[in-house]
Scaffold this motif. Structure first.
Motif, PDB file in Angstrom:
ATOM      1  N   ASN A   4       0.829  -1.190   0.000  1.00 45.78           N
ATOM      2  CA  ASN A   4       0.000   0.000   0.000  1.00 45.78           C
ATOM      3  C   ASN A   4       0.874   1.255   0.000  1.00 45.78           C
ATOM      4  O   ASN A   4       1.855   1.321   0.718  1.00 45.78           O
ATOM      5  CB  ASN A   4      -0.870  -0.073   1.259  1.00 45.78           C
ATOM      6  N   ALA A   5       0.503   2.257  -0.791  1.00 41.45           N
ATOM      7  CA  ALA A   5       1.282   3.493  -0.880  1.00 41.45           C
ATOM      8  C   ALA A   5       1.496   4.141   0.484  1.00 41.45           C
ATOM      9  O   ALA A   5       2.586   4.600   0.800  1.00 41.45           O
ATOM     10  CB  ALA A   5       0.600   4.474  -1.830  1.00 41.45           C
ATOM     11  N   ILE A  27       1.527   9.611 -12.162  1.00 38.76           N
ATOM     12  CA  ILE A  27       2.033   8.913 -10.987  1.00 38.76           C
ATOM     13  C   ILE A  27       2.361   9.912  -9.892  1.00 38.76           C
ATOM     14  O   ILE A  27       2.527  11.100 -10.153  1.00 38.76           O
ATOM     15  CB  ILE A  27       3.280   8.062 -11.319  1.00 38.76           C
ATOM     16  N   THR A  40       9.284   5.893  -3.513  1.00 34.70           N
ATOM     17  CA  THR A  40       7.979   5.241  -3.619  1.00 34.70           C
ATOM     18  C   THR A  40       7.238   5.797  -4.830  1.00 34.70           C
ATOM     19  O   THR A  40       7.194   7.011  -5.022  1.00 34.70           O
ATOM     20  CB  THR A  40       7.137   5.494  -2.356  1.00 34.70           C
ATOM     21  N   CYS A  42       3.500   5.485  -7.074  1.00 33.14           N
ATOM     22  CA  CYS A  42       2.140   4.933  -7.116  1.00 33.14           C
ATOM     23  C   CYS A  42       1.280   5.728  -8.087  1.00 33.14           C
ATOM     24  O   CYS A  42       1.680   6.782  -8.577  1.00 33.14           O
ATOM     25  CB  CYS A  42       1.508   4.910  -5.725  1.00 33.14           C
ATOM     26  N   ASP A  43       0.092   5.235  -8.362  1.00 38.08           N
ATOM     27  CA  ASP A  43      -0.871   5.852  -9.266  1.00 38.08           C
ATOM     28  C   ASP A  43      -1.519   7.054  -8.578  1.00 38.08           C
ATOM     29  O   ASP A  43      -2.002   6.939  -7.455  1.00 38.08           O
ATOM     30  CB  ASP A  43      -1.925   4.804  -9.624  1.00 38.08           C
ATOM     31  N   SER A  44      -1.560   8.190  -9.266  1.00 36.70           N
ATOM     32  CA  SER A  44      -2.141   9.393  -8.650  1.00 36.70           C
ATOM     33  C   SER A  44      -3.647   9.290  -8.467  1.00 36.70           C
ATOM     34  O   SER A  44      -4.235  10.048  -7.709  1.00 36.70           O
ATOM     35  CB  SER A  44      -1.807  10.635  -9.481  1.00 36.70           C
ATOM     36  N   GLN A  46      -5.180   6.726  -7.173  1.00 39.28           N
ATOM     37  CA  GLN A  46      -5.476   5.867  -6.031  1.00 39.28           C
ATOM     38  C   GLN A  46      -4.637   6.322  -4.833  1.00 39.28           C
ATOM     39  O   GLN A  46      -3.501   5.896  -4.667  1.00 39.28           O
ATOM     40  CB  GLN A  46      -5.164   4.415  -6.365  1.00 39.28           C
ATOM     41  N   ASN A  48      -4.508   5.625  -1.799  1.00 40.09           N
ATOM     42  CA  ASN A  48      -3.979   4.614  -0.890  1.00 40.09           C
ATOM     43  C   ASN A  48      -3.891   3.260  -1.594  1.00 40.09           C
ATOM     44  O   ASN A  48      -4.079   2.231  -0.993  1.00 40.09           O
ATOM     45  CB  ASN A  48      -4.861   4.523   0.353  1.00 40.09           C
ATOM     46  N   PRO A  50      -2.022   0.476  -4.584  1.00 36.57           N
ATOM     47  CA  PRO A  50      -0.768  -0.252  -4.664  1.00 36.57           C
ATOM     48  C   PRO A  50       0.391   0.670  -5.029  1.00 36.57           C
ATOM     49  O   PRO A  50       0.217   1.673  -5.708  1.00 36.57           O
ATOM     50  CB  PRO A  50      -1.004  -1.277  -5.768  1.00 36.57           C
ATOM     51  N   ALA A  51       1.567   0.297  -4.586  1.00 33.46           N
ATOM     52  CA  ALA A  51       2.762   1.099  -4.835  1.00 33.46           C
ATOM     53  C   ALA A  51       3.970   0.187  -4.900  1.00 33.46           C
ATOM     54  O   ALA A  51       3.887  -0.996  -4.563  1.00 33.46           O
ATOM     55  CB  ALA A  51       2.954   2.122  -3.727  1.00 33.46           C
TER      56      ALA A  51
END
Length: 67
Positions: A4-5, A27, A40, A42-44, A46, A48, A50-51
């Motif tokens: 999790n991010a 991202i 780290t 992750c997708d902007s 989402q 919280n 996946p990361a």
């Protein structure tokens, strides 16, 4: 199990690419902090979601390649 991010970096540590327009098409990246030795990503869309974490030298090489 997905990482999790927010488990990798606090939300305030992330920056969003200026190319993402309204902040939802790109991202987010959190650079290494004194307490963590990784970048780290992750997708902007989402907050919280996946990361993944990568070593700073790998991120630097990636940026050099795509820039």
């Amino acid at each position: 199990m997905a990482i999790n991010a927010q488990d990798l970096a606090p939300e305030g540590d992330f920056i969003v690419s200026s190319y993402s327009g309204n902040g939802n098409n790109c991202i987010k990246v959190a650079g290494p902090a004194p307490t963590r030795g990784y970048v780290t990503v992750c997708d902007s869309k989402q907050d919280n979601g996946p990361a993944f974490a990568i070593k700073p030298e790998v991120w630097k090489a990636f940026i050099s390649f795509v820039a």
